[in-house]
Design a protein around this motif. Structure first.
Motif, PDB file in Angstrom:
ATOM      1  N   MET A   1       0.842  -1.175   0.000  1.00  0.00           N
ATOM      2  CA  MET A   1       0.000   0.000   0.000  1.00  0.00           C
ATOM      3  C   MET A   1       0.892   1.245   0.000  1.00  0.00           C
ATOM      4  N   SER A   2       0.579   2.177  -0.871  1.00  0.00           N
ATOM      5  CA  SER A   2       1.414   3.372  -0.984  1.00  0.00           C
ATOM      6  C   SER A   2       1.124   4.344   0.164  1.00  0.00           C
ATOM      7  N   ALA A   3       2.022   5.290   0.303  1.00  0.00           N
ATOM      8  CA  ALA A   3       1.900   6.256   1.402  1.00  0.00           C
ATOM      9  C   ALA A   3       0.643   7.111   1.253  1.00  0.00           C
ATOM     10  N   SER A   4       0.303   7.508   0.041  1.00  0.00           N
ATOM     11  CA  SER A   4      -0.884   8.354  -0.134  1.00  0.00           C
ATOM     12  C   SER A   4      -2.161   7.582   0.192  1.00  0.00           C
ATOM     13  N   LYS A   5      -2.184   6.284  -0.091  1.00  0.00           N
ATOM     14  CA  LYS A   5      -3.361   5.479   0.267  1.00  0.00           C
ATOM     15  C   LYS A   5      -3.471   5.328   1.774  1.00  0.00           C
ATOM     16  N   ARG A   6      -2.326   5.190   2.440  1.00  0.00           N
ATOM     17  CA  ARG A   6      -2.340   5.096   3.902  1.00  0.00           C
ATOM     18  C   ARG A   6      -2.827   6.388   4.532  1.00  0.00           C
ATOM     19  N   ILE A   7      -2.377   7.506   3.995  1.00  0.00           N
ATOM     20  CA  ILE A   7      -2.795   8.803   4.530  1.00  0.00           C
ATOM     21  C   ILE A   7      -4.274   9.027   4.260  1.00  0.00           C
ATOM     22  N   ARG A   8      -4.755   8.605   3.102  1.00  0.00           N
ATOM     23  CA  ARG A   8      -6.178   8.725   2.790  1.00  0.00           C
ATOM     24  C   ARG A   8      -7.017   7.900   3.774  1.00  0.00           C
ATOM     25  N   GLN A   9      -6.561   6.671   4.059  1.00  0.00           N
ATOM     26  CA  GLN A   9      -7.265   5.823   5.022  1.00  0.00           C
ATOM     27  C   GLN A   9      -7.205   6.430   6.422  1.00  0.00           C
ATOM     28  N   LEU A  10      -6.048   6.950   6.800  1.00  0.00           N
ATOM     29  CA  LEU A  10      -5.910   7.614   8.098  1.00  0.00           C
ATOM     30  C   LEU A  10      -6.858   8.802   8.197  1.00  0.00           C
ATOM     31  N   HIS A  11      -6.980   9.558   7.122  1.00  0.00           N
ATOM     32  CA  HIS A  11      -7.862  10.710   7.094  1.00  0.00           C
ATOM     33  C   HIS A  11      -9.314  10.283   7.318  1.00  0.00           C
TER      34      HIS A  11
END
Length: 72
Positions: A1-11
């Motif tokens: 999982m890419s960093a932007s997908k992780r940040i989107r999920q965190l958001h």
């Protein structure tokens, strides 16, 4: 999982936590003798939402900028 997908999920998760803290704070402050410091509880998820939201907002612009730099 890419960093932007992780940040989107965190958001997304932070938005649920923020909503829950708002509900908890509203219930707590509606009591007869409210605990005033509890009104600061939603600020932590709010600031984290701000940081992740700004990152997600800037993400398309930075990818366009990176692609333009590599094309030159």
């Amino acid at each position: 999982m890419s960093a932007s997908k992780r940040i989107r999920q965190l958001h997304r998760w932070l938005s649920m936590v923020f909503t829950a803290t708002i509900v908890i704070t509203a219930i707590a402050l509606a009591q007869e003798d409210p605990v005033i410091w509890l009104s600061y509880l939603p600020l932590l998820p709010l600031f984290l939402l701000l940081a992740t939201g700004l990152y997600l907002f800037a993400l398309p612009y930075t990818t366009k900028w990176r692609h333009r730099r590599t094309a030159e």
